[in-house]
Write a protein that holds these residues in place. Structure first.
Motif, PDB file in Angstrom:
ATOM      1  N   ASN A   1      36.522  46.418  40.013  1.00 21.54           N
ATOM      2  CA  ASN A   1      36.485  47.849  40.271  1.00 21.54           C
ATOM      3  C   ASN A   1      35.726  48.177  41.551  1.00 21.54           C
ATOM      4  O   ASN A   1      36.108  49.090  42.296  1.00 21.54           O
ATOM      5  N   ASN A   2      34.656  47.429  41.835  1.00 27.18           N
ATOM      6  CA  ASN A   2      33.963  47.639  43.101  1.00 27.18           C
ATOM      7  C   ASN A   2      34.895  47.360  44.272  1.00 27.18           C
ATOM      8  O   ASN A   2      34.903  48.093  45.262  1.00 27.18           O
ATOM      9  N   ALA A   3      35.689  46.303  44.130  1.00 27.31           N
ATOM     10  CA  ALA A   3      36.671  46.011  45.172  1.00 27.31           C
ATOM     11  C   ALA A   3      37.676  47.154  45.301  1.00 27.31           C
ATOM     12  O   ALA A   3      38.023  47.576  46.414  1.00 27.31           O
ATOM     13  N   LEU A   4      38.151  47.673  44.166  1.00 27.73           N
ATOM     14  CA  LEU A   4      39.062  48.816  44.208  1.00 27.73           C
ATOM     15  C   LEU A   4      38.412  49.990  44.915  1.00 27.73           C
ATOM     16  O   LEU A   4      39.041  50.649  45.756  1.00 27.73           O
ATOM     17  N   SER A   5      37.145  50.267  44.601  1.00 30.98           N
ATOM     18  CA  SER A   5      36.464  51.430  45.192  1.00 30.98           C
ATOM     19  C   SER A   5      36.343  51.305  46.705  1.00 30.98           C
ATOM     20  O   SER A   5      36.186  52.303  47.410  1.00 30.98           O
ATOM     21  N   LEU A   6      36.427  50.070  47.228  1.00 28.44           N
ATOM     22  CA  LEU A   6      36.382  49.807  48.667  1.00 28.44           C
ATOM     23  C   LEU A   6      37.777  49.572  49.238  1.00 28.44           C
ATOM     24  O   LEU A   6      37.919  49.154  50.379  1.00 28.44           O
ATOM     25  N   ASN A   7      38.808  49.841  48.413  1.00 25.67           N
ATOM     26  CA  ASN A   7      40.219  49.651  48.778  1.00 25.67           C
ATOM     27  C   ASN A   7      40.498  48.208  49.185  1.00 25.67           C
ATOM     28  O   ASN A   7      41.277  47.934  50.109  1.00 25.67           O
ATOM     29  N   VAL A   8      39.863  47.271  48.471  1.00 27.40           N
ATOM     30  CA  VAL A   8      40.064  45.839  48.694  1.00 27.40           C
ATOM     31  C   VAL A   8      41.041  45.346  47.626  1.00 27.40           C
ATOM     32  O   VAL A   8      40.661  45.105  46.476  1.00 27.40           O
ATOM     33  N   LEU A   9      42.302  45.215  48.007  1.00 25.29           N
ATOM     34  CA  LEU A   9      43.354  44.892  47.046  1.00 25.29           C
ATOM     35  C   LEU A   9      44.296  43.799  47.523  1.00 25.29           C
ATOM     36  O   LEU A   9      45.107  43.297  46.751  1.00 25.29           O
ATOM     37  N   ASN A  10      44.183  43.400  48.797  1.00 17.80           N
ATOM     38  CA  ASN A  10      45.153  42.474  49.367  1.00 17.80           C
ATOM     39  C   ASN A  10      44.518  41.156  49.786  1.00 17.80           C
ATOM     40  O   ASN A  10      43.307  41.094  50.021  1.00 17.80           O
ATOM     41  N   PRO A  11      45.319  40.081  49.872  1.00 15.92           N
ATOM     42  CA  PRO A  11      44.773  38.763  50.213  1.00 15.92           C
ATOM     43  C   PRO A  11      43.956  38.780  51.500  1.00 15.92           C
ATOM     44  O   PRO A  11      44.342  39.407  52.494  1.00 15.92           O
ATOM     45  N   GLY A  12      42.809  38.110  51.444  1.00 14.84           N
ATOM     46  CA  GLY A  12      41.926  38.002  52.594  1.00 14.84           C
ATOM     47  C   GLY A  12      40.867  39.072  52.676  1.00 14.84           C
ATOM     48  O   GLY A  12      39.929  38.963  53.476  1.00 14.84           O
ATOM     49  N   GLU A  13      40.978  40.113  51.854  1.00 15.64           N
ATOM     50  CA  GLU A  13      39.980  41.186  51.885  1.00 15.64           C
ATOM     51  C   GLU A  13      38.794  40.824  50.995  1.00 15.64           C
ATOM     52  O   GLU A  13      38.952  40.189  49.950  1.00 15.64           O
ATOM     53  N   ILE A  14      37.592  41.244  51.419  1.00 18.99           N
ATOM     54  CA  ILE A  14      36.342  40.850  50.762  1.00 18.99           C
ATOM     55  C   ILE A  14      35.517  42.084  50.421  1.00 18.99           C
ATOM     56  O   ILE A  14      35.377  43.005  51.238  1.00 18.99           O
ATOM     57  N   ALA A  15      34.957  42.104  49.213  1.00 23.96           N
ATOM     58  CA  ALA A  15      34.017  43.146  48.811  1.00 23.96           C
ATOM     59  C   ALA A  15      32.740  42.491  48.320  1.00 23.96           C
ATOM     60  O   ALA A  15      32.763  41.378  47.783  1.00 23.96           O
ATOM     61  N   ALA A  16      31.626  43.178  48.494  1.00 21.40           N
ATOM     62  CA  ALA A  16      30.352  42.635  48.031  1.00 21.40           C
ATOM     63  C   ALA A  16      29.533  43.739  47.390  1.00 21.40           C
ATOM     64  O   ALA A  16      29.662  44.919  47.725  1.00 21.40           O
ATOM     65  N   THR A  17      28.678  43.337  46.485  1.00 16.32           N
ATOM     66  CA  THR A  17      27.725  44.251  45.870  1.00 16.32           C
ATOM     67  C   THR A  17      26.463  43.470  45.557  1.00 16.32           C
ATOM     68  O   THR A  17      26.501  42.250  45.371  1.00 16.32           O
ATOM     69  N   ALA A  18      25.347  44.171  45.522  1.00 14.80           N
ATOM     70  CA  ALA A  18      24.070  43.501  45.266  1.00 14.80           C
ATOM     71  C   ALA A  18      23.183  44.428  44.452  1.00 14.80           C
ATOM     72  O   ALA A  18      22.263  45.055  44.958  1.00 14.80           O
ATOM     73  N   GLY A  19      23.512  44.541  43.155  1.00 14.82           N
ATOM     74  CA  GLY A  19      22.685  45.299  42.230  1.00 14.82           C
ATOM     75  C   GLY A  19      21.768  44.346  41.495  1.00 14.82           C
ATOM     76  O   GLY A  19      21.110  43.504  42.100  1.00 14.82           O
ATOM     77  N   THR A  20      21.723  44.453  40.171  1.00 16.75           N
ATOM     78  CA  THR A  20      20.932  43.512  39.374  1.00 16.75           C
ATOM     79  C   THR A  20      21.356  42.087  39.688  1.00 16.75           C
ATOM     80  O   THR A  20      20.537  41.205  39.933  1.00 16.75           O
ATOM     81  N   SER A  21      22.670  41.874  39.668  1.00 21.06           N
ATOM     82  CA  SER A  21      23.235  40.610  40.138  1.00 21.06           C
ATOM     83  C   SER A  21      23.929  40.872  41.463  1.00 21.06           C
ATOM     84  O   SER A  21      24.128  42.021  41.864  1.00 21.06           O
ATOM     85  N   GLY A  22      24.297  39.807  42.157  1.00 20.09           N
ATOM     86  CA  GLY A  22      24.976  39.955  43.440  1.00 20.09           C
ATOM     87  C   GLY A  22      26.333  39.300  43.391  1.00 20.09           C
ATOM     88  O   GLY A  22      26.506  38.257  42.757  1.00 20.09           O
ATOM     89  N   VAL A  23      27.293  39.908  44.059  1.00 18.09           N
ATOM     90  CA  VAL A  23      28.655  39.408  43.994  1.00 18.09           C
ATOM     91  C   VAL A  23      29.316  39.486  45.363  1.00 18.09           C
ATOM     92  O   VAL A  23      29.166  40.471  46.085  1.00 18.09           O
TER      93      VAL A  23
END
Length: 497
Positions: free
Chosen positions: A248-270
């Motif tokens: 969902n974080n990726a969706l919120s950043l419009n990251v839906l296609n091959p090669g696109e990257i999303a990151a988040t760093a809350g309690t855990s990091g992804v």
């Protein structure tokens, strides 16, 4: 003409956030979260982590009441509801939809031996080709733990759910789930395109415990009369989207296609990247799940690098090392120390077993501390650097899978509020970082708009996504960043050997 709103909930382990998005302008008009201090996580034993699912419902009600009051929105104004949620949690309910035990959440590591045993007994080729992962410490292994250790509870289970499925059930009275959700729990067989019967059989889990499957985007269920009365909303309001927090974080950043990257760093990091073909890490150090737009006709898989010890380390550092100042002042303090923290090195893995370390639980440790030389500033910087280095360590695995990480999309929140964190991540990885004004609850709301047909596609839904900042790698100091990272990797190697 009345304003049409989209309502998004984000069920996290620290809080539940709700947002109201104006469906026509695409702007978020109100957000709120509860509790204002981090929600409790019960740890009865070392390595355990549980939460009461009913607390998520209470937090959702409180956050919703606040945003409805602040906007003056009416029940009839809510066009659709979307849900984002903490991944990999296990919720067990009986035939009356009553919760049988606290939820075993994502950072609980008790099920590691159950996943490892299944991987060994079933064979790596079987698990990787069908599940795209080792069964690991995911939801299916957690359920196997309940079966063996709490047989009385297991005997009463009617359905098992993920945290987002639970909130949808409380909203609608209907129990269902998605393929994306099942894949994150190791309940989905990608080769057979069905529930992973072979893993259920191995654990002795009846397939009847798996909820009915609904589309990730589309009509999933509707708000019940009872829930509508409790929430002050309109019965029959459709719930049209559901996704785990990282997809969902990726969706919120419009990251839906091959090669696109999303990151988040809350309690855990992804770090979460999208693949257009089937691939996996043979050691399951990073994990492959069905992305929110995955289908039989269109392969869209999310490769997820998860570091448990991220924001939780930063929060621990704040509480215990710099309690008298705020996070912004803490960041300023750390910036006074040179890259590499004058030799102080922190291994940040103090929040359970880490997948990137092949499910080892090595703990957090501090190295190179000199009582005559180092101060609290060195510890604060070393903590943030250790978090970044753990990201880069996992990103190397993703690159080995063929993922080209040149651009990282992130919301300007949590650790990404720290200039030191951002600059270090760009400096070590060599990737440009773009920060956007969005978050999980806003993404869930816009996902609901897609699912309800209010938006024709993701591009229309995220046309108003606002880019706030671009961080380019500092080539002048690149050698310093890489030297500090190399020293950290050497220390990690020594720690885990």
């Amino acid at each position: 003409m009345a304003t049409r709103y989209l309502l998004g909930f984000d069920v996290g382990s620290s809080s539940v956030k709700a947002s109201l998005v104006n469906a026509d302008s695409g702007k978020c008009e109100a957000s709120a979260f509860f509790p204002e201090k981090e929600a409790p996580i019960m740890a009865v034993k070392a390595g355990w982590a549980e939460q009461d699912p009913d607390s998520w419902w209470q937090y959702a009600k409180l956050s919703l009441a606040k945003i409805m009051a602040s906007t003056g929105a009416k029940a009839d104004d809510i066009a659709a509801i979307g849900i984002s949620y903490q991944m990999h949690g296990l919720v067990c309910i009986d035939k009356d939809q009553k919760v049988l035990r606290p939820s075993i959440i994502w950072c609980d590591s008790r099920a590691v031996p159950y996943g490892e045993r299944a991987f060994r007994d079933l064979g790596s080729d079987k698990c990787l080709s069908h599940l795209l992962n080792s069964p690991g410490n995911f939801t299916a292994a957690k359920l196997a733990w309940v079966k063996e250790n709490e047989p009385d509870v297991f005997a009463k289970i009617s359905k098992v759910m993920l945290p987002g499925d639970y909130l949808a059930m409380r909203l609608s009275g209907t129990v269902n789930t998605t393929v994306s959700g099942l894949s994150e729990g190791m309940f989905w067989d990608f080769k057979e395109n069905r529930v992973a019967q072979f893993l259920l059989n191995y654990y002795g889990i009846p397939e009847s415990l798996i909820a009915d499957i609904v589309p990730t985007f589309g009509d999933q269920c509707v708000l019940s009369e009872a829930a509508a009365k409790e929430l002050g909303l309109k019965a029959g309001t459709p719930i049209t989207y559901r996704g785990g927090d990282q997809p969902n974080n990726a969706l919120s950043l419009n990251v839906l296609n091959p090669g696109e990257i999303a990151a988040t760093a809350g309690t855990s990091g992804v770090v979460y990247g999208v693949l257009g073909d089937v691939n996996y890490d043979p050691k399951s150090r990073v994990n492959t799940f069905a992305h929110v737009n995955h289908s039989v006709a269109q392969t869209r898989l999310g490769v997820l690098l998860c570091i448990n010890g991220t924001g939780i380390l930063n929060a621990w550092t704040h509480r215990n090392i710099t309690p008298a100042i705020g996070y912004a002042e803490m960041n300023d303090l750390a910036a006074q120390v040179p890259i590499g923290s004058d030799g102080v090195c922190i291994i940040p893995f103090g929040n359970g077993a880490e997948r990137v370390l092949e499910n080892r639980e090595v703990g957090c440790s501090i190295h190179g501390l000199n009582f005559n030389k180092h101060s609290q500033a060195h510890l604060v910087r070393a903590a943030q650097e250790g978090i970044v280095f753990s990201f880069c360590y996992g990103m190397e695995v993703m690159q080995q899978m063929g993922m080209d990480i040149r651009m990282i999309h992130a919301g300007r929140a949590n650790m990404f509020l720290s200039p030191l964190f951002r600059d270090t991540l760009a400096g070590v990885s060599g990737a440009t970082i773009e920060l956007y004004d969005t978050d999980g609850s806003v993404g869930a709301a816009k996902g609901a708009g897609i699912g309800a047909g209010i938006y024709k596609d993701n591009n229309e839904a995220f046309a108003t996504l606002e880019k706030l900042q671009v961080i380019e790698p500092d080539e002048h100091h690149r050698a310093d960043y890489l030297a500090a990272y190399a020293a950290w990797k050497e220390q990690l190697s020594s720690t885990i050997s």
